[in-house]
Design a protein around this motif. Structure first.
Motif, PDB file in Angstrom:
ATOM      1  N   PRO A 123       1.022  -1.355   0.210  1.00 47.26           N
ATOM      2  CA  PRO A 123      -0.419  -0.181  -0.006  1.00 47.26           C
ATOM      3  C   PRO A 123       1.150   1.359   0.097  1.00 47.26           C
ATOM      4  O   PRO A 123       0.570   2.436  -0.638  1.00 47.26           O
ATOM      5  CB  PRO A 123      -1.008   0.234   1.588  1.00 47.26           C
ATOM      6  CG  PRO A 123       0.447  -1.071   1.725  1.00 47.26           C
ATOM      7  CD  PRO A 123       0.539  -1.990   1.825  1.00 47.26           C
ATOM      8  N   GLU A 124       1.532   1.498   1.131  1.00 48.33           N
ATOM      9  CA  GLU A 124       2.867   2.664   0.816  1.00 48.33           C
ATOM     10  C   GLU A 124       3.314   2.824  -0.307  1.00 48.33           C
ATOM     11  O   GLU A 124       3.680   4.298  -0.815  1.00 48.33           O
ATOM     12  CB  GLU A 124       4.060   2.309   1.952  1.00 48.33           C
ATOM     13  CG  GLU A 124       3.344   2.008   2.532  1.00 48.33           C
ATOM     14  CD  GLU A 124       2.508   3.330   3.502  1.00 48.33           C
ATOM     15  OE1 GLU A 124       2.757   4.576   2.799  1.00 48.33           O
ATOM     16  OE2 GLU A 124       1.467   3.118   4.296  1.00 48.33           O
ATOM     17  N   LYS A 125       3.271   1.927  -1.567  1.00 48.59           N
ATOM     18  CA  LYS A 125       4.133   2.366  -2.808  1.00 48.59           C
ATOM     19  C   LYS A 125       2.760   3.102  -3.598  1.00 48.59           C
ATOM     20  O   LYS A 125       3.404   3.980  -4.472  1.00 48.59           O
ATOM     21  CB  LYS A 125       4.300   0.699  -3.499  1.00 48.59           C
ATOM     22  CG  LYS A 125       4.379   1.497  -5.220  1.00 48.59           C
ATOM     23  CD  LYS A 125       5.018  -0.583  -6.066  1.00 48.59           C
ATOM     24  CE  LYS A 125       5.237  -0.188  -7.129  1.00 48.59           C
ATOM     25  NZ  LYS A 125       5.117  -1.683  -7.810  1.00 48.59           N
ATOM     26  N   TYR A 126       1.982   2.703  -3.489  1.00 49.15           N
ATOM     27  CA  TYR A 126       0.720   3.355  -4.129  1.00 49.15           C
ATOM     28  C   TYR A 126       0.705   5.360  -3.339  1.00 49.15           C
ATOM     29  O   TYR A 126       0.151   5.845  -3.901  1.00 49.15           O
ATOM     30  CB  TYR A 126      -0.195   3.037  -3.881  1.00 49.15           C
ATOM     31  CG  TYR A 126       0.216   1.298  -5.180  1.00 49.15           C
ATOM     32  CD1 TYR A 126       0.081   1.642  -6.519  1.00 49.15           C
ATOM     33  CD2 TYR A 126      -0.031  -0.480  -4.863  1.00 49.15           C
ATOM     34  CE1 TYR A 126       0.340   0.631  -7.846  1.00 49.15           C
ATOM     35  CE2 TYR A 126       1.057  -0.802  -5.711  1.00 49.15           C
ATOM     36  CZ  TYR A 126       0.870  -0.433  -6.987  1.00 49.15           C
ATOM     37  OH  TYR A 126       1.766  -1.536  -7.815  1.00 49.15           O
ATOM     38  N   ILE A 127       0.451   4.716  -1.946  1.00 52.64           N
ATOM     39  CA  ILE A 127       0.631   6.060  -1.539  1.00 52.64           C
ATOM     40  C   ILE A 127       1.116   6.741  -1.483  1.00 52.64           C
ATOM     41  O   ILE A 127       1.017   7.930  -1.825  1.00 52.64           O
ATOM     42  CB  ILE A 127      -0.162   5.296  -0.107  1.00 52.64           C
ATOM     43  CG1 ILE A 127      -1.299   5.102   0.398  1.00 52.64           C
ATOM     44  CG2 ILE A 127      -0.030   6.948   0.911  1.00 52.64           C
ATOM     45  CD1 ILE A 127      -1.159   4.357   1.659  1.00 52.64           C
TER      46      ILE A 127
END
Length: 177
Positions: A123-127
């Motif tokens: 998720p952090e990659k996309y956030i």
């Protein structure tokens, strides 16, 4: 899969969403300007109505801005190909969601609006790819509430929600997920 599946944005659905947002902005403004005219048994306090009006006008005002941008957006709404899902359906869309990062999908319904949440192991990659601070906050909130920062808004596409969900599940299954 060498074929590319492209689903266009539905300008008709976007116009209807814009009309709804305009109505809520107008109601919010009325609550701000004349809260005493709308005092009901539950909301006798005009200050509460004024706060509701500010929240309504603010939120739906943002919806108007993002909706108007989508109305004039010439890009394809959603592309599914060998690389993954390229999402351009809403304000928090970040482009390509790679197949290797997708662990599943689930439908979330808020009032009558269905949203397809794309579950990810990263998720952090996309956030981190969010276009602005508002989008980043919305993605973090989605992640907290629904388990993923990635959402596909089928109400802005020329496809029914259930058909979109089936299509993406089929493509995931082709990749052994």
């Amino acid at each position: 899969m060498d074929d590319k599946i492209e689903i266009e944005l539905s300008k008709t659905k976007i116009v209807l969403l814009l009309i709804g947002a305009m109505i809520f902005v107008a109601i919010g403004l009325l609550f701000i300007v004349s809260p005493e005219k709308f005092a009901l048994s539950q909301f006798r306090n005009p200050h509460v109505l004024r706060i509701i009006g500010i929240a309504s006008a603010g939120f739906f005002g943002l919806c108007l801005v993002f909706g108007a941008r989508k109305l004039f957006d010439s890009k394809i709404g959603l592309t599914i190909d060998q690389n993954g899902i390229n999402d351009n359906t809403n304000a928090t869309s970040i482009g390509l969601i790679e197949w290797r990062d997708i662990t599943g999908v689930k439908t979330v319904q808020v009032a009558s609006t269905k949203t397809l949440m794309v579950l990810t192991n990263n998720p952090e990659k996309y956030i981190d790819r969010a276009k602005n601070a508002i989008s980043k906050r919305a993605m973090k909130a989605n992640s907290k509430m629904y388990g993923s920062p990635l959402s596909i808004i089928s109400s802005s596409l020329k496809i029914k929600h259930n058909d979109l969900e089936k299509l993406i599940i089929t493509e995931l299954q082709k990749r052994g997920k």
